[in-house]
Design a protein around this motif. Structure first.
Motif, PDB file in Angstrom:
ATOM      1  N   LEU A   1       5.187   5.446  13.236  1.00 25.14           N
ATOM      2  CA  LEU A   1       6.375   6.104  12.703  1.00 25.14           C
ATOM      3  C   LEU A   1       6.248   7.605  12.918  1.00 25.14           C
ATOM      4  CD1 LEU A   1       5.722   7.584   9.666  1.00 25.14           C
ATOM      5  CD2 LEU A   1       5.202   5.202   9.183  1.00 25.14           C
ATOM      6  N   VAL A   2       7.376   8.281  12.912  1.00 25.70           N
ATOM      7  CA  VAL A   2       7.406   9.732  13.082  1.00 25.70           C
ATOM      8  C   VAL A   2       7.953  10.375  11.823  1.00 25.70           C
ATOM      9  CG1 VAL A   2       8.364  11.662  14.395  1.00 25.70           C
ATOM     10  CG2 VAL A   2       7.666   9.573  15.583  1.00 25.70           C
ATOM     11  N   GLN A   3       7.198  11.323  11.285  1.00 29.72           N
ATOM     12  CA  GLN A   3       7.596  12.062  10.090  1.00 29.72           C
ATOM     13  C   GLN A   3       8.151  13.413  10.521  1.00 29.72           C
ATOM     14  OE1 GLN A   3       7.561  11.354   6.897  1.00 29.72           O
ATOM     15  NE2 GLN A   3       7.096  13.163   5.686  1.00 29.72           N
ATOM     16  N   ALA A   4       9.425  13.669  10.205  1.00 29.05           N
ATOM     17  CA  ALA A   4      10.062  14.911  10.630  1.00 29.05           C
ATOM     18  C   ALA A   4       9.684  16.095   9.745  1.00 29.05           C
ATOM     19  CB  ALA A   4      11.577  14.739  10.652  1.00 29.05           C
ATOM     20  N   LYS A   5       9.483  15.844   8.459  1.00 29.59           N
ATOM     21  CA  LYS A   5       9.195  16.925   7.523  1.00 29.59           C
ATOM     22  C   LYS A   5       7.699  17.019   7.250  1.00 29.59           C
ATOM     23  CE  LYS A   5      13.649  16.433   5.155  1.00 29.59           C
ATOM     24  NZ  LYS A   5      14.326  16.196   3.844  1.00 29.59           N
ATOM     25  N   GLY A   6       7.293  18.142   6.670  1.00 32.86           N
ATOM     26  CA  GLY A   6       5.899  18.307   6.279  1.00 32.86           C
ATOM     27  C   GLY A   6       5.238  19.479   6.956  1.00 32.86           C
TER      28      GLY A   6
ATOM     29  N   VAL B   1       0.860  -1.184   0.000  1.00 31.09           N
ATOM     30  CA  VAL B   1       0.000   0.000   0.000  1.00 31.09           C
ATOM     31  C   VAL B   1       0.894   1.230   0.000  1.00 31.09           C
ATOM     32  CG1 VAL B   1      -2.016  -1.002   1.123  1.00 31.09           C
ATOM     33  CG2 VAL B   1      -0.175  -0.095   2.515  1.00 31.09           C
ATOM     34  N   GLN B   2       0.383   2.330  -0.541  1.00 24.59           N
ATOM     35  CA  GLN B   2       1.161   3.567  -0.638  1.00 24.59           C
ATOM     36  C   GLN B   2       0.329   4.732  -0.109  1.00 24.59           C
ATOM     37  OE1 GLN B   2       4.491   3.968  -2.055  1.00 24.59           O
ATOM     38  NE2 GLN B   2       4.267   5.937  -0.998  1.00 24.59           N
ATOM     39  N   PHE B   3       0.935   5.557   0.747  1.00 21.58           N
ATOM     40  CA  PHE B   3       0.269   6.730   1.308  1.00 21.58           C
ATOM     41  C   PHE B   3       1.153   7.966   1.155  1.00 21.58           C
ATOM     42  CE2 PHE B   3      -1.613   3.290   3.869  1.00 21.58           C
ATOM     43  CZ  PHE B   3      -2.966   3.612   3.805  1.00 21.58           C
ATOM     44  N   ASP B   4       0.518   9.128   1.029  1.00 16.44           N
ATOM     45  CA  ASP B   4       1.206  10.388   1.205  1.00 16.44           C
ATOM     46  C   ASP B   4       1.290  10.663   2.698  1.00 16.44           C
ATOM     47  OD1 ASP B   4       1.426  10.880  -1.545  1.00 16.44           O
ATOM     48  OD2 ASP B   4      -0.583  11.762  -1.607  1.00 16.44           O
ATOM     49  N   LEU B   5       2.390  11.298   3.126  1.00 18.60           N
ATOM     50  CA  LEU B   5       2.580  11.644   4.539  1.00 18.60           C
ATOM     51  C   LEU B   5       2.783  13.151   4.635  1.00 18.60           C
ATOM     52  CD1 LEU B   5       5.083   8.784   5.515  1.00 18.60           C
ATOM     53  CD2 LEU B   5       2.590   8.761   5.714  1.00 18.60           C
TER      54      LEU B   5
END
Length: 239
Positions: free
Chosen positions: A220-225, A180-184
């Motif tokens: 999970l932790v996303q640093a950017k965005g 599966v693919q997601f935008d974050l």
């Protein structure tokens, strides 16, 4: 103004997470790692005394490049605190394989005895990992892409939900390779979740069951965005 326009567009594209069955998930901060039970997207953490006491013997393993380490879990008021946290390049898996067998009645019919196994994985990078849980949700090495496996094999057509603590959510189904693919788009913590039911009979801790049900999360932790929208008020735990 530009940032507000982007946030508004994103919020209009996706709906809030609906109410769903409980899950367990892993989070960590500067103080350590914790295992929670509740609903991440609704800011609900079950407590003790309360539903957290349903857990009999949860287990957790720290996976490092130098090998595995079994962790100790200590039950607190609203979480199990782990004896160690994951450093960069490490991960943690946890599960409760002894949750008591319970009965479900669907439409007033014959009760179905269910063995429910909640599990969780926490990752510190996008690096590809190998399955460790019966129902697993894994990073593949590509940002935003995950793989669903059941008994070490790709699981197609599995519905995967992705949520942040503000309630923003999105769903997708795995393809024939279990991908599966997601935008974050947001900064901060994401929790992905997958369910699977196997109509197989068996026995858990001396009690027979008619079906096995699994729910697994990946944290999970996303640093950017975009800066994350704050979480809503904490939901009241069940008794």
């Amino acid at each position: 103004m530009k940032r507000l326009a982007i946030v508004s567009a994103l919020l209009s594209t996706f709906v809030l997470a609906p109410a769903s069955a409980h899950q367990i998930w892993l989070q960590q901060d500067t103080k350590g790692a914790q295992l929670y039970f509740g609903e991440f997207g609704e800011n609900l953490r079950e407590a003790s005394p309360g539903l957290l006491d349903k857990f009999v013997n949860p287990s957790a393993v720290l996976i490092t490049p130098n090998g595995d380490r079994t962790l100790e879990l200590s039950k607190k008021s609203n979480a199990f605190v782990l004896s160690a946290k994951a450093a960069r390049g490490e991960s943690i898996v946890a599960e409760e394989a002894h949750y008591p067998v319970f009965e479900n009645k669907h439409g007033g019919g014959t009760p179905v005895r269910t063995a429910w196994t909640p599990a969780a994985r926490l990752v510190t990078s996008d690096a590809a990992q190998e399955p460790r849980l019966t129902l697993d949700l894994l990073p593949t090495g590509k940002p935003g892409q995950f793989k669903v496996t059941y008994k070490n094999q790709p699981l197609p057509k599995a519905k995967v939900g992705l949520v942040v603590q503000s309630g923003w959510a999105k769903e997708a189904h795995s393809d024939d390779q279990g991908l599966v693919q997601f935008d974050l788009p947001w900064q901060g913590t994401y929790v992905a979740e997958v369910h699977h039911t196997d109509k197989v009979t068996g026995e858990r801790d001396g009690k027979a069951f008619d079906t096995a049900s699994f729910v697994t999360t990946l944290s999970l932790v996303q640093a950017k965005g975009i800066k994350a929208v704050p979480a809503g008020p904490a939901a009241k735990p069940n008794k």
